[in-house]
Motif scaffolding. Structure first.
Motif, PDB file in Angstrom:
ATOM      1  N   THR A   5     -24.037  29.838 -25.743  1.00 46.53           N
ATOM      2  CA  THR A   5     -23.488  28.506 -25.991  1.00 46.53           C
ATOM      3  C   THR A   5     -24.362  27.396 -25.428  1.00 46.53           C
ATOM      4  O   THR A   5     -24.680  26.443 -26.148  1.00 46.53           O
ATOM      5  CB  THR A   5     -22.056  28.403 -25.440  1.00 46.53           C
ATOM      6  N   PRO A   6     -24.800  27.467 -24.163  1.00 45.36           N
ATOM      7  CA  PRO A   6     -25.649  26.389 -23.659  1.00 45.36           C
ATOM      8  C   PRO A   6     -26.963  26.258 -24.426  1.00 45.36           C
ATOM      9  O   PRO A   6     -27.415  25.149 -24.697  1.00 45.36           O
ATOM     10  CB  PRO A   6     -25.926  26.781 -22.204  1.00 45.36           C
ATOM     11  N   VAL A   7     -27.561  27.374 -24.797  1.00 47.78           N
ATOM     12  CA  VAL A   7     -28.841  27.341 -25.506  1.00 47.78           C
ATOM     13  C   VAL A   7     -28.684  26.664 -26.869  1.00 47.78           C
ATOM     14  O   VAL A   7     -29.503  25.833 -27.262  1.00 47.78           O
ATOM     15  CB  VAL A   7     -29.415  28.765 -25.649  1.00 47.78           C
ATOM     16  N   VAL A   8     -27.618  26.997 -27.576  1.00 53.70           N
ATOM     17  CA  VAL A   8     -27.379  26.402 -28.897  1.00 53.70           C
ATOM     18  C   VAL A   8     -27.122  24.904 -28.770  1.00 53.70           C
ATOM     19  O   VAL A   8     -27.682  24.094 -29.518  1.00 53.70           O
ATOM     20  CB  VAL A   8     -26.212  27.121 -29.609  1.00 53.70           C
ATOM     21  N   VAL A   9     -26.279  24.526 -27.816  1.00 51.88           N
ATOM     22  CA  VAL A   9     -25.976  23.107 -27.611  1.00 51.88           C
ATOM     23  C   VAL A   9     -27.240  22.340 -27.250  1.00 51.88           C
ATOM     24  O   VAL A   9     -27.516  21.263 -27.797  1.00 51.88           O
ATOM     25  CB  VAL A   9     -24.896  22.937 -26.512  1.00 51.88           C
ATOM     26  N   GLN A  10     -28.044  22.888 -26.348  1.00 55.61           N
ATOM     27  CA  GLN A  10     -29.263  22.213 -25.922  1.00 55.61           C
ATOM     28  C   GLN A  10     -30.288  22.130 -27.049  1.00 55.61           C
ATOM     29  O   GLN A  10     -30.976  21.118 -27.197  1.00 55.61           O
ATOM     30  CB  GLN A  10     -29.854  22.930 -24.711  1.00 55.61           C
ATOM     31  N   ALA A  11     -30.403  23.182 -27.863  1.00 57.51           N
ATOM     32  CA  ALA A  11     -31.362  23.170 -28.972  1.00 57.51           C
ATOM     33  C   ALA A  11     -30.988  22.127 -30.012  1.00 57.51           C
ATOM     34  O   ALA A  11     -31.836  21.372 -30.494  1.00 57.51           O
ATOM     35  CB  ALA A  11     -31.450  24.558 -29.609  1.00 57.51           C
ATOM     36  N   ILE A  12     -29.701  22.058 -30.352  1.00 57.59           N
ATOM     37  CA  ILE A  12     -29.254  21.059 -31.329  1.00 57.59           C
ATOM     38  C   ILE A  12     -29.450  19.652 -30.774  1.00 57.59           C
ATOM     39  O   ILE A  12     -29.910  18.750 -31.477  1.00 57.59           O
ATOM     40  CB  ILE A  12     -27.790  21.319 -31.727  1.00 57.59           C
ATOM     41  N   ALA A  13     -29.116  19.461 -29.503  1.00 58.83           N
ATOM     42  CA  ALA A  13     -29.327  18.153 -28.881  1.00 58.83           C
ATOM     43  C   ALA A  13     -30.814  17.803 -28.842  1.00 58.83           C
ATOM     44  O   ALA A  13     -31.189  16.649 -29.017  1.00 58.83           O
ATOM     45  CB  ALA A  13     -28.734  18.135 -27.479  1.00 58.83           C
ATOM     46  N   GLY A  14     -31.665  18.803 -28.614  1.00 53.88           N
ATOM     47  CA  GLY A  14     -33.108  18.567 -28.613  1.00 53.88           C
ATOM     48  C   GLY A  14     -33.616  18.112 -29.967  1.00 53.88           C
ATOM     49  O   GLY A  14     -34.447  17.212 -30.060  1.00 53.88           O
ATOM     50  N   LEU A  15     -33.108  18.734 -31.038  1.00 51.14           N
ATOM     51  CA  LEU A  15     -33.485  18.293 -32.387  1.00 51.14           C
ATOM     52  C   LEU A  15     -33.035  16.857 -32.631  1.00 51.14           C
ATOM     53  O   LEU A  15     -33.759  16.060 -33.226  1.00 51.14           O
ATOM     54  CB  LEU A  15     -32.871  19.216 -33.436  1.00 51.14           C
ATOM     55  N   MET A  16     -31.834  16.546 -32.184  1.00 51.53           N
ATOM     56  CA  MET A  16     -31.338  15.180 -32.347  1.00 51.53           C
ATOM     57  C   MET A  16     -32.179  14.199 -31.536  1.00 51.53           C
ATOM     58  O   MET A  16     -32.517  13.116 -32.012  1.00 51.53           O
ATOM     59  CB  MET A  16     -29.864  15.112 -31.935  1.00 51.53           C
ATOM     60  N   GLY A  17     -32.525  14.576 -30.297  1.00 53.93           N
ATOM     61  CA  GLY A  17     -33.367  13.715 -29.467  1.00 53.93           C
ATOM     62  C   GLY A  17     -34.747  13.521 -30.059  1.00 53.93           C
ATOM     63  O   GLY A  17     -35.295  12.423 -30.033  1.00 53.93           O
ATOM     64  N   GLY A  18     -35.309  14.591 -30.614  1.00 50.73           N
ATOM     65  CA  GLY A  18     -36.600  14.466 -31.281  1.00 50.73           C
ATOM     66  C   GLY A  18     -36.529  13.576 -32.509  1.00 50.73           C
ATOM     67  O   GLY A  18     -37.441  12.798 -32.782  1.00 50.73           O
ATOM     68  N   GLY A  19     -35.432  13.685 -33.251  1.00 45.08           N
ATOM     69  CA  GLY A  19     -35.245  12.818 -34.420  1.00 45.08           C
ATOM     70  C   GLY A  19     -35.094  11.355 -34.035  1.00 45.08           C
ATOM     71  O   GLY A  19     -35.649  10.469 -34.687  1.00 45.08           O
ATOM     72  N   ALA A  45     -35.107  23.019 -22.459  1.00 46.38           N
ATOM     73  CA  ALA A  45     -35.600  22.806 -21.097  1.00 46.38           C
ATOM     74  C   ALA A  45     -34.896  21.623 -20.435  1.00 46.38           C
ATOM     75  O   ALA A  45     -34.489  21.705 -19.274  1.00 46.38           O
ATOM     76  CB  ALA A  45     -37.106  22.577 -21.118  1.00 46.38           C
ATOM     77  N   GLY A  46     -34.741  20.529 -21.166  1.00 51.51           N
ATOM     78  CA  GLY A  46     -34.090  19.346 -20.598  1.00 51.51           C
ATOM     79  C   GLY A  46     -32.632  19.593 -20.267  1.00 51.51           C
ATOM     80  O   GLY A  46     -32.142  19.188 -19.207  1.00 51.51           O
ATOM     81  N   GLY A  47     -31.926  20.281 -21.163  1.00 56.95           N
ATOM     82  CA  GLY A  47     -30.524  20.586 -20.908  1.00 56.95           C
ATOM     83  C   GLY A  47     -30.343  21.554 -19.762  1.00 56.95           C
ATOM     84  O   GLY A  47     -29.444  21.395 -18.928  1.00 56.95           O
ATOM     85  N   ALA A  48     -31.210  22.551 -19.693  1.00 60.38           N
ATOM     86  CA  ALA A  48     -31.134  23.516 -18.595  1.00 60.38           C
ATOM     87  C   ALA A  48     -31.457  22.856 -17.265  1.00 60.38           C
ATOM     88  O   ALA A  48     -30.800  23.120 -16.249  1.00 60.38           O
ATOM     89  CB  ALA A  48     -32.076  24.684 -18.857  1.00 60.38           C
ATOM     90  N   PHE A  49     -32.459  21.986 -17.258  1.00 59.61           N
ATOM     91  CA  PHE A  49     -32.821  21.295 -16.020  1.00 59.61           C
ATOM     92  C   PHE A  49     -31.704  20.368 -15.570  1.00 59.61           C
ATOM     93  O   PHE A  49     -31.378  20.317 -14.377  1.00 59.61           O
ATOM     94  CB  PHE A  49     -34.125  20.513 -16.215  1.00 59.61           C
ATOM     95  N   VAL A  85     -25.847  18.155 -23.449  1.00 60.72           N
ATOM     96  CA  VAL A  85     -26.190  17.287 -24.581  1.00 60.72           C
ATOM     97  C   VAL A  85     -27.127  16.173 -24.128  1.00 60.72           C
ATOM     98  O   VAL A  85     -28.152  15.914 -24.765  1.00 60.72           O
ATOM     99  CB  VAL A  85     -24.916  16.725 -25.246  1.00 60.72           C
ATOM    100  N   ALA A  86     -26.793  15.509 -23.021  1.00 60.13           N
ATOM    101  CA  ALA A  86     -27.642  14.419 -22.536  1.00 60.13           C
ATOM    102  C   ALA A  86     -29.029  14.932 -22.158  1.00 60.13           C
ATOM    103  O   ALA A  86     -30.044  14.339 -22.531  1.00 60.13           O
ATOM    104  CB  ALA A  86     -26.980  13.735 -21.340  1.00 60.13           C
TER     105      ALA A  86
END
Length: 106
Positions: A5-19, A45-49, A85-86
């Motif tokens: 769950t955390p990996v999926v949430v962070q990956a989707i948020a990363g795509l949104m942040g990159g966009g 990485a950002g979400g995990a950190f 997400v942030a």
């Protein structure tokens, strides 16, 4: 499943942040696979950190007994979710922008 769950949430948020970064800075526009990969990795990485720094736990924190059917299967830890997400948004945007500035994925 709770571990993914955390990996999926962070990956989707990363795509949104990159966009978002790509819309603000043309150099970071996600048009190529290297920048998409950078936004995914930056989000994770950002979400995990952020989760590590703030000490948040997993999203599913309570598992009721099997006999209890009226309750939800788990309670959502909104602090952890918001942190992931942030952190994912910021990490994805930063790594995509840095990759674009260095010329990756042109």
């Amino acid at each position: 499943m709770d571990a993914l769950t955390p990996v999926v949430v962070q990956a989707i948020a990363g795509l949104m942040g990159g966009g978002i970064a790509g819309n603000l800075v043309d150099l970071a526009a996600i048009r190529t696979p290297p920048k998409v990969i950078a936004s995914l990795l930056g989000g994770i990485a950002g979400g995990a950190f952020a989760g590590l720094v703030l000490g948040v736990g997993t999203v599913a924190v309570v598992t009721p007994e099997a006999a209890v059917t009226a309750e939800a299967a788990s309670q959502v830890n909104f602090a952890a979710l918001a942190t992931w997400v942030a952190g994912g948004l910021i990490g994805g945007g930063l790594l995509t922008t840095i990759g674009g500035a260095l010329g990756f994925g042109r």
